[in-house]
Design an enzyme around this catalytic site. Structure first.
Site, PDB file in Angstrom:
ATOM      1  CG  ASP A 201      -1.842   1.107   1.390  1.00  0.00           C
ATOM      2  OD1 ASP A 201      -2.793   1.126   0.602  1.00  0.00           O
ATOM      3  OD2 ASP A 201      -1.677   1.971   2.281  1.00  0.00           O
ATOM      4  CD  GLU A 255      14.492 -13.721   3.457  1.00  0.00           C
ATOM      5  OE1 GLU A 255      13.638 -14.242   4.216  1.00  0.00           O
ATOM      6  OE2 GLU A 255      15.162 -12.717   3.762  1.00  0.00           O
TER       7      GLU A 255
HETATM    8  C1  NOJ Z   1      -4.423   3.258  -0.436  1.00  0.00           C
HETATM    9  C2  NOJ Z   1      -5.586   2.357  -0.197  1.00  0.00           C
HETATM   10  O1  NOJ Z   1      -5.955   1.742  -1.399  1.00  0.00           O
HETATM   11  C3  NOJ Z   1      -6.681   3.208   0.401  1.00  0.00           C
HETATM   12  O2  NOJ Z   1      -7.907   2.528   0.453  1.00  0.00           O
HETATM   13  C4  NOJ Z   1      -6.233   3.663   1.757  1.00  0.00           C
HETATM   14  O3  NOJ Z   1      -7.211   4.523   2.306  1.00  0.00           O
HETATM   15  C5  NOJ Z   1      -4.893   4.394   1.676  1.00  0.00           C
HETATM   16  N1  NOJ Z   1      -3.938   3.748   0.840  1.00  0.00           N
HETATM   17  C6  NOJ Z   1      -4.297   4.506   3.048  1.00  0.00           C
HETATM   18  O4  NOJ Z   1      -3.829   3.256   3.471  1.00  0.00           O
END
Ligand code: NOJ
Length: 530
Positions: A201, A255
């Site tokens: 993310d 790994e």
């Molecule tokens: C991107 C994610 O897809 C989204 O849903 C989230 O709110 C933000 N990152 C923060 O983690």
């Protein structure tokens, strides 16, 4: 391709766990519910599923605020339930990808609680703390993606901490090697359990300017734009050091055999492709979000496909995304009829397609009444149309009163159209978008040219987008009519001769194609050349 990995040919399916299927009747989807519906994914023909976060969380950002990286939130089930999901998925030949929320944790995570306790805390430096500016106030002008400033004052310890998203999502300090080591252990924890990879993310935010310089004002910013775009994220996103962090994560992934590292990045192609790493030692797949906001015009789409194909590093594998839990549903962006054409585009382009749950049945963006808004982004920045609830509504399985999603009250409103628009209805319909998805995925599986063959642009004029996919002697022409009027395609003499293998309308199989092709309104076809 000399030695393709499983993901070179794979179709990825994103599950938003809260909304897929509720196994215990509390109105929120869960892991048991996902297990009950794995055969849907087998029927669809996808190869892998990615779960948005299922870890313990106060759910301020519905799981993207993690309070424990190595467990499952009771709302979703238990670690034993997750292991059962892994086993059941693997038995069916499905890979399982988890979300890795490494830029920030929840403020309820014990790491942050310890960090916050005192300036002298051993974990103080695990997060990003700064003194107030000399005259008081936040240390600099950095903004949160969810509206307002990116700094929260902690009165008890007298400093500000950084949060790129909500104040309850403090940013981890990746400059501290202990943080990197701890996150690497998190990754190993899941890989050892048998997870097949991660979708990382907020990758572009992972590291920020060491000198904490102010971001410059954005001259293009207009009233009504997302508030964080008032400044350009020069010092808060896409910093050079991000590549070192990714390379470190990739080492851990490597790994273990056959694991996949995908990353979420909202960046233009020239910057995006750098995340493959200098020697392809970065992300296997930096998510390509270009289709999420592309104007639905043939020339525009052809142009962006060309620019992406050209920008890719040698050996870098492409990927395409048509929908996700942050953006309006494709069926509402381009209309129901075009959604089929869009599906054909997604599943015939070169590279890994990612399919968002519900898009396989053409689920629409659902209008959320003000009293049922749950998305913190919409609650923080109301009225700008930024809310994400409308694309996160419960999966529409059947025509029953709760759409086969739950026995309780769904956490978000069900689409009122669920009595017609649902999996069960579409399964029986040869011309449905669900049937189309199944056939497209089966075609892709049967013909390596469509999965891993070359992409060769042909035509992009008016509403017509035409390209070829080719591998060895196998060649396909994909012809898409992006408009509501019929179009006639005339090929050069001898250029095209073959058989139509699939139409979005479901009714032209086997038609012989030579020299010309008539496309109905909103029709796409795949022609296998002889
Ligand atoms: C991107 C994610 O897809 C989204 O849903 C989230 O709110 C933000 N990152 C923060 O983690």
């Amino acid at each position: 391709m000399a030695d393709p990995a499983w993901w070179h040919r794979a179709v990825l399916y994103q599950i938003y766990p809260r909304s897929f299927r509720d196994g215990d009747g509390d109105g929120v989807g869960d892991i048991r519910g996902i297990c009950q519906r794995l055969d849907h994914l087998v029927e669809l023909g996808v190869d892998a599923l990615w779960l948005s976060p299922v870890f313990p969380s106060p759910m301020d950002d519905f799981g993207y605020d993690v309070a424990d990286y190595c467990d499952i939130d009771p709302m979703f089930g238990t670690l034993a339930d997750f292991d059962a999901l892994l086993t059941d998925a693997h038995k069916r030949g499905l890979k399982v990808i988890l979300d890795l929320v490494a830029n920030h944790s929840s403020d309820r995570h014990p790491w942050f609680q310890e960090s916050r306790a005192a300036q002298s805390s051993a974990k103080r430096d695990w997060y990003i703390w700064r003194d107030p500016a000399p005259g008081g106030g936040p240390p600099n002008n950095w903004l949160s993606e969810f509206g307002g400033g990116a700094w929260e004052f902690d009165a008890a310890s007298g400093q500000y901490y950084l949060h790129t998203f909500l104040a309850s999502q403090p940013d981890l300090n990746w400059r501290n090697p202990e943080v990197a080591a701890a996150m690497h252990e998190v990754v190993r924890f899941w890989l050892k359990r048998g997870v097949d990879g991660f979708r990382a993310d907020a990758v572009r935010h992972l590291i920020k300017d060491e000198a904490f310089r102010d971001n410059p004002a954005n001259p293009a910013y207009r009233d009504g734009d997302p508030p964080d775009t008032a400044v350009l994220p020069l010092y808060t996103a896409d910093r050079p050091e991000a590549h070192d962090i990714i390379a470190g994560l990739r080492d851990v992934i490597d790994e273990f055999p056959d694991r996949l590292l995908i990353g979420e990045l909202n960046l233009p192609f020239d910057k995006l492709v750098a995340y493959y790493g200098r020697d392809l030692d970065g992300l296997h797949l930096p998510f390509n979000f270009a289709l999420l906001s592309a104007p639905w015009k043939a020339r525009h789409l052809a142009g962006l496909i060309d620019r992406y194909e050209t920008a890719l590093p040698k050996g870098g594998w492409p990927n395409w995304v048509l929908g996700n839990h942050d953006k309006p549903r494709i069926a509402s962006r381009v209309g129901d009829a075009q959604a089929k054409v869009a599906a054909m585009l997604l599943l015939t382009l070169r590279g890994m397609p990612t399919l968002y749950y519900g898009d396989e049945i053409g689920m629409r963006q659902i209008k959320i009444p003000p009293d049922r808004v749950r998305d913190p982004y919409e609650l923080n920045v109301p009225g700008l149309g930024l809310g994400r609830d409308g694309c996160r509504t419960p999966m529409q399985w059947d025509a029953s009163s709760k759409a086969g999603f739950t026995k309780g009250k769904p956490w978000l409103p069900l689409g009122e159209d669920h009595r017609q628009l649902n999996v069960e209805n579409q399964r029986a319909d040869r011309t449905s978008i669900f049937t189309l998805h199944k056939r497209l995925i089966a075609l892709r599986r049967a013909h390596p040219a469509l999965a891993v063959g070359d992409y060769r642009p042909m035509t992009a004029t008016g509403d017509l987008l035409l390209f070829q996919r080719a591998l060895d002697r196998e060649r396909f022409v994909v012809a898409l009519n992006l408009g509501a009027e019929p179009v006639e395609v005339d090929f050069a003499k001898g250029e095209v001769s073959g058989r139509l293998v699939l139409s979005t309308h479901g009714d032209r199989d086997g038609e012989v194609v030579t020299d010309a092709l008539a496309l109905r309104d909103n029709e796409g076809v795949v022609v296998e050349l002889s």
